[in-house]
Each structure stands twice: as C-alpha cells, then as structure tokens.
Design a protein around this motif. Structure first.
Motif, PDB file in Angstrom:
ATOM      1  N   TRP A 149     -27.197 -20.084  -9.683  1.00  0.00           N
ATOM      2  CA  TRP A 149     -27.994 -19.073  -8.982  1.00  0.00           C
ATOM      3  C   TRP A 149     -27.516 -18.829  -7.542  1.00  0.00           C
ATOM      4  O   TRP A 149     -28.260 -18.301  -6.732  1.00  0.00           O
ATOM      5  N   ALA A 150     -26.312 -19.200  -7.255  1.00  0.00           N
ATOM      6  CA  ALA A 150     -25.764 -18.912  -5.922  1.00  0.00           C
ATOM      7  C   ALA A 150     -25.318 -17.459  -5.851  1.00  0.00           C
ATOM      8  O   ALA A 150     -25.028 -16.814  -6.872  1.00  0.00           O
ATOM      9  N   ARG A 151     -25.253 -16.933  -4.621  1.00  0.00           N
ATOM     10  CA  ARG A 151     -24.772 -15.578  -4.354  1.00  0.00           C
ATOM     11  C   ARG A 151     -23.552 -15.702  -3.460  1.00  0.00           C
ATOM     12  O   ARG A 151     -23.647 -16.269  -2.360  1.00  0.00           O
ATOM     13  N   LEU A 152     -22.420 -15.173  -3.929  1.00  0.00           N
ATOM     14  CA  LEU A 152     -21.151 -15.386  -3.245  1.00  0.00           C
ATOM     15  C   LEU A 152     -20.495 -14.053  -2.908  1.00  0.00           C
ATOM     16  O   LEU A 152     -20.531 -13.112  -3.704  1.00  0.00           O
ATOM     17  N   ALA A 153     -19.894 -13.981  -1.733  1.00  0.00           N
ATOM     18  CA  ALA A 153     -19.212 -12.773  -1.289  1.00  0.00           C
ATOM     19  C   ALA A 153     -17.770 -13.094  -0.931  1.00  0.00           C
ATOM     20  O   ALA A 153     -17.455 -14.205  -0.489  1.00  0.00           O
ATOM     21  N   ALA A 154     -16.889 -12.108  -1.111  1.00  0.00           N
ATOM     22  CA  ALA A 154     -15.458 -12.322  -0.888  1.00  0.00           C
ATOM     23  C   ALA A 154     -15.114 -12.334   0.590  1.00  0.00           C
ATOM     24  O   ALA A 154     -15.802 -11.759   1.427  1.00  0.00           O
ATOM     25  N   ASP A 155     -14.019 -13.019   0.879  1.00  0.00           N
ATOM     26  CA  ASP A 155     -13.498 -13.103   2.241  1.00  0.00           C
ATOM     27  C   ASP A 155     -11.994 -13.318   2.130  1.00  0.00           C
ATOM     28  O   ASP A 155     -11.481 -13.747   1.099  1.00  0.00           O
ATOM     29  N   ARG A 156     -11.281 -13.021   3.193  1.00  0.00           N
ATOM     30  CA  ARG A 156      -9.835 -13.182   3.208  1.00  0.00           C
ATOM     31  C   ARG A 156      -9.478 -14.522   3.834  1.00  0.00           C
ATOM     32  O   ARG A 156     -10.122 -14.985   4.762  1.00  0.00           O
ATOM     33  N   ARG A 157      -8.402 -15.110   3.327  1.00  0.00           N
ATOM     34  CA  ARG A 157      -7.953 -16.380   3.867  1.00  0.00           C
ATOM     35  C   ARG A 157      -6.496 -16.275   4.315  1.00  0.00           C
ATOM     36  O   ARG A 157      -5.740 -15.440   3.819  1.00  0.00           O
ATOM     37  N   PRO A 158      -6.064 -17.119   5.238  1.00  0.00           N
ATOM     38  CA  PRO A 158      -4.735 -16.973   5.840  1.00  0.00           C
ATOM     39  C   PRO A 158      -3.611 -17.045   4.811  1.00  0.00           C
ATOM     40  O   PRO A 158      -3.684 -17.781   3.830  1.00  0.00           O
ATOM     41  N   GLU A 159      -2.555 -16.290   5.076  1.00  0.00           N
ATOM     42  CA  GLU A 159      -1.440 -16.216   4.154  1.00  0.00           C
ATOM     43  C   GLU A 159      -0.731 -17.552   3.992  1.00  0.00           C
ATOM     44  O   GLU A 159      -0.267 -17.894   2.907  1.00  0.00           O
ATOM     45  N   GLU A 160      -0.669 -18.364   5.052  1.00  0.00           N
ATOM     46  CA  GLU A 160       0.092 -19.601   4.962  1.00  0.00           C
ATOM     47  C   GLU A 160      -0.532 -20.596   3.978  1.00  0.00           C
ATOM     48  O   GLU A 160       0.146 -21.475   3.458  1.00  0.00           O
ATOM     49  N   LEU A 161      -1.835 -20.463   3.716  1.00  0.00           N
ATOM     50  CA  LEU A 161      -2.490 -21.363   2.778  1.00  0.00           C
ATOM     51  C   LEU A 161      -2.803 -20.700   1.446  1.00  0.00           C
ATOM     52  O   LEU A 161      -2.697 -21.315   0.393  1.00  0.00           O
ATOM     53  N   ALA A 187     -21.027 -13.397  -8.111  1.00  0.00           N
ATOM     54  CA  ALA A 187     -19.914 -13.394  -7.162  1.00  0.00           C
ATOM     55  C   ALA A 187     -19.367 -11.985  -7.034  1.00  0.00           C
ATOM     56  O   ALA A 187     -19.017 -11.354  -8.032  1.00  0.00           O
ATOM     57  N   THR A 188     -19.299 -11.509  -5.798  1.00  0.00           N
ATOM     58  CA  THR A 188     -18.655 -10.229  -5.524  1.00  0.00           C
ATOM     59  C   THR A 188     -17.261 -10.537  -5.006  1.00  0.00           C
ATOM     60  O   THR A 188     -17.063 -10.799  -3.817  1.00  0.00           O
ATOM     61  N   GLY A 189     -16.307 -10.514  -5.910  1.00  0.00           N
ATOM     62  CA  GLY A 189     -14.944 -10.931  -5.592  1.00  0.00           C
ATOM     63  C   GLY A 189     -14.467 -11.951  -6.609  1.00  0.00           C
ATOM     64  O   GLY A 189     -15.240 -12.450  -7.431  1.00  0.00           O
ATOM     65  N   ASN A 190     -13.202 -12.276  -6.569  1.00  0.00           N
ATOM     66  CA  ASN A 190     -12.621 -13.210  -7.532  1.00  0.00           C
ATOM     67  C   ASN A 190     -13.234 -14.604  -7.407  1.00  0.00           C
ATOM     68  O   ASN A 190     -13.536 -15.066  -6.308  1.00  0.00           O
ATOM     69  N   VAL A 191     -13.378 -15.252  -8.540  1.00  0.00           N
ATOM     70  CA  VAL A 191     -13.715 -16.676  -8.584  1.00  0.00           C
ATOM     71  C   VAL A 191     -12.468 -17.382  -9.095  1.00  0.00           C
ATOM     72  O   VAL A 191     -12.158 -17.351 -10.286  1.00  0.00           O
ATOM     73  N   GLU A 192     -11.733 -18.008  -8.184  1.00  0.00           N
ATOM     74  CA  GLU A 192     -10.418 -18.552  -8.498  1.00  0.00           C
ATOM     75  C   GLU A 192     -10.519 -20.058  -8.738  1.00  0.00           C
ATOM     76  O   GLU A 192     -10.738 -20.832  -7.809  1.00  0.00           O
ATOM     77  N   LEU A 193     -10.357 -20.430  -9.997  1.00  0.00           N
ATOM     78  CA  LEU A 193     -10.462 -21.829 -10.402  1.00  0.00           C
ATOM     79  C   LEU A 193      -9.224 -22.249 -11.188  1.00  0.00           C
ATOM     80  O   LEU A 193      -9.311 -23.053 -12.122  1.00  0.00           O
ATOM     81  N   ALA A 194      -8.070 -21.711 -10.820  1.00  0.00           N
ATOM     82  CA  ALA A 194      -6.829 -22.047 -11.516  1.00  0.00           C
ATOM     83  C   ALA A 194      -6.513 -23.527 -11.361  1.00  0.00           C
ATOM     84  O   ALA A 194      -6.733 -24.116 -10.304  1.00  0.00           O
TER      85      ALA A 194
END
Length: 458
Positions: A149-161, A187-194
C-alpha cells in the motif's frame, strides 16, 4: 548527557531522549509539538544514550515532523527503528548502513537512499508516501521487504551510479531473505528489481499498479511471483521485463497489462495464466516451464505463441510440444510442431516455401504420416485403373503385365518389382507414369525428412 552540538532540546525531543533507553514508544497527538530534529534521532541511534539495565534501547516515534537529513550512512545501528506516520523534509540516508529492524510505516518522505544497506530483520514501508525515488540498490534484508500500500513517485539518479535513469524504485541486486510485499502498491515510474533474490514469495497481487516497467530481469524468486489482479501500464514499451527470470511459480493473472511482457529465457516451475488476461505482446523465446495451469486448448496456446512482436521463433513451439507430450497429449504436440513448420515457412525463400508447402500438403511435414498412406492409396488406385485400361502390347521375356505391381514399381523408388523395366507404356498413359514416378520420389523425400526430424527430436 546531551552532546553540545545538539543545543537545547525541545520538549518533544526531550520526551524522545528520555524514552529511548527503555525502548518506550513516543506518540505525538493532538496539539503536541511534532518537530524533531534528525540530528537528535541520529545521536540517539549512534549511542548518545545507552539502554537502561533490564531494557533494550529502541527508537519508537509516531507522528513526528522530522526536519533535516537523517544521515545514518555507513553507520552500525543496534537499536530497532520505528518512525511511524512521520513526515520528512529531507531524504534519509541509510547507504551502507547496518541496521536492525526498520519501519517507516505510514510516513511521508521525499525519497530514501539505502544503497547497499544491510537490515537484520524486516524493512517496512507499509502505507508510505514517497515523492521521490526509493533507492534500495544492493540492499540485503534478512527478513521481509514490505511495501504494501505504499505510494511511490519517480525521480532521477546520477549517471555515475544509475546511468542517469529515472525510476520510482531503484532496487537492482536486492536480496530479501523472506518475502517481498507489493500488495496494493502504486508506483508512478519504473520499479527496477533486476537481479533481485527473494527467498520466499513476491506478493504483487491485491491491486499492485505500476505506471512504467516492472523490471524483474534475471531475478530469482524461490517461491511464487503473484501478479494476480495487478495493473501494469507502460504503453508502447515493456510492462513486465522478466528476461532470464527464475521462479518457483509465476501467476501472471493481471487485471490489466498495457505493454509487452518479456519472458525470454525465463525459467519457472509453474506458469499460471488465463487467455483472457494475456498481453497483446508476449516474448517467450528461450522460456521454459515445467507446468502450465491451465494447460488450455492447443488453439489457445498457439495463439499465445503467436504474440511475439519479433515474429516466429522455433524454441517456444518446441518447448510447448515437449510439455504436451509429457502430459500425454501426443496428438496436440504434433499439431504444435506442424504449426511451427507452417509459421517457419513464412520466412523462407520462394523456393523453400514452395517445397515446404508441398511437404505440408503431402505428409503434414511428417506430423501427419497417415496422409502419405492416403496419397499412396489414391495414386495406386489411379495408376492401376489407368494402366488396366491402357496395357502395354507385350513385355520382355514373356513377363505377364500386372497393373497394380507396375504402379507400385513406379511409386516406390527404392523397390524394383521388374515391371517398369519389362514394360513400356506409350500414349497418354505414359504421362501418368512420369507423374507417378515424380510423386513417388516426392513422397519418399518428404517422409525421409520427417523421419530425420523425428530422430533429431529424440
């Protein structure tokens, strides 16, 4: 003793300071001042106060407005942390920290960084609201990772990481000892769990919604990945990216999918799905499964295989046929392999396609062997009738003419009954002899090719 750098504590902070050594819960309600500085929380967790004898120190704070950055990066924290229903004005930093059980249940955060953190116990974000990305890249949790039941929004992260990526959850290489909970999560945005590893089950049912890609590339889940009634929306892109996934069971029963589902090279023990819930685009090349629930009809499963936007791929047909054969549906398995050849024919050159069409019509590419027998019977009857009405004048060495044996001599190229050499047919019947000889070789070649494919499969 209060560290000098903290200055004077507010009454609310003093309550927390006094409660911490006994692990007492501090609940802020009504008109109680709610502001607590993040530096006060940090000082307590880093040992500014020790546990009272007979008690276990813990931080239990409910309903606070936490101001400033709660920086626990690279720290080793022994006390449990419960920050329930709190509001944060800065992103908490937990990167490379070693923590006991941690809960932010019901809190509102501008994001959270727990890059390569270790949690001995459960990490809970139940009913949290994130206005920025949750970073749990490389996180190790011995218990549960709970995002129900969490609400998640997308954000950008630095290219080096992160390669200058934008996502709601950066969770590559997460290790969860027990279960991952995503029930009712939005989640509004990708959920990346690779590359994720989960020792138990991934609970993604009861209303999980991802507006972006749910990325499970190379993830390993010992139990079930349950996506029953999930909503996965990534129009024009990949809604579920599960290339190389390993799972005990995948329940792919979403309420809605808008976008492709990539299961290439995935390996699951049990795949549960429903024809009414299949995505428009489904990539299955290299995917394997031990069981399909339900197995469905052959027609349904062929439609299932035909949803690959890249076109025909042989492996999905071969694996489906192998599965059908294992459950005793041999006729259905042959049908699947026949359709595989027909769809392969679309990619051949005109000459190859023509030869394939001929094999299909004669023997069904070898998967309809009775067709060869029927063709042989029809051609034998035709030849016997025509040659009976148009017999040759005489034969060599006084051999008696037999129209049936003569016809078989023409049709079966690897057998010599002596009739063809002894008698010559003239007139119109001679053209039939040419046709029968050609058809005999074509049938022989088609059957030989079919037997070769059968032995290769074995």
């Amino acid at each position: 003793m209060i560290p000098p750098e903290l200055g004077a504590l507010s009454p609310t902070e003093q309550r927390l300071w006094d409660a911490f050594p006994r692990g007492t819960r501090v609940v802020l309600t009504g008109d109680t001042p709610r502001t607590v500085r993040a530096t006060v929380i940090r000082s307590l967790l880093l040992g500014a106060r020790e546990a009272e004898p007979g008690h276990r120190a813990a931080l239990h704070l409910c309903g606070a407005d936490v101001v400033g950055c709660l920086d626990l990066a690279q720290a080793e924290i022994e006390p449990a942390i419960d920050l329930i229903g709190c509001t944060f004005d800065a992103v908490p930093l937990l990167s490379f920290a070693r923590l006991r059980g941690v809960s932010f249940e019901g809190s509102t955060l501008p994001g959270l960084d727990a890059f390569a953190a270790t949690v001995q116990g459960t990490l809970s974000f139940v009913k949290c609201t994130f206005t920025g990305a949750l970073v749990v890249y490389g996180l190790h949790v011995s218990g549960d990772l709970d995002l129900d039941w969490a609400r998640l929004a997308a954000d950008r992260r630095p290219e080096e990481l992160f390669g200058d990526r934008t996502a709601a959850v950066f969770g590559d290489a997460v290790h969860v000892g027990r279960h991952l909970y995503l029930q009712g999560t939005a989640a509004t945005g990708n959920v990346e769990l690779a590359g994720m590893r989960v020792g138990g089950t991934m609970h993604g049912h009861q209303g999980l919604r991802v507006d972006g890609e749910l990325r499970l590339r190379r993830a390993e889940v010992s139990g079930e990945i349950n996506l029953t009634d999930a909503v996965l929306m990534n129009p024009g892109g990949v809604a579920l990216g599960a290339w190389g996934l390993r799972a005990g069971q995948l329940s792919l029963l979403p309420e809605r999918i808008d976008g492709a589902v990539d299961l290439r090279h995935a390996r699951v023990d049990v795949l549960r799905d429903d024809p009414d819930r299949w995505p428009a685009q489904l990539l299955l090349d290299g995917a394997t499964y031990t069981a399909l629930e339900p197995a469905g009809t052959t027609g349904e499963r062929l439609n299932w295989l035909d949803r690959d936007p890249a076109g025909y791929r042989p492996q999905p047909y071969e694996h489906l046929a192998r599965f059908l054969r294992q459950i005793g549906h041999e006729a259905d398995a042959r049908t699947v392999l026949l359709v595989r050849q027909r769809r392969r024919r679309r990619q051949l050159s005109p000459a190859g396609a023509a030869w394939g069409l001929l094999q299909d019509g004669l023997v069904g590419y070898g998967y309809r062997p009775t067709w060869a027998a029927l063709w042989l019977l029809v051609l034998t009857a035709l030849g016997t009738t025509i040659f009976s009405l148009n017999p040759p004048a005489s034969g060599a060495g006084g051999t008696a003419f037999n129209p049936l044996v003569y016809t078989l001599d023409l049709l079966i190229p690897i057998v010599n009954f002596g009739q063809e050499r002894a008698f010559g047919i003239g007139g119109r019947a001679q053209w039939l002899a040419y046709v029968l000889t050609a058809m005999g070789w074509i049938l022989f070649t088609a059957v030989a090719g079919a037997l070769t494919r059968t032995f290769n499969r074995s």
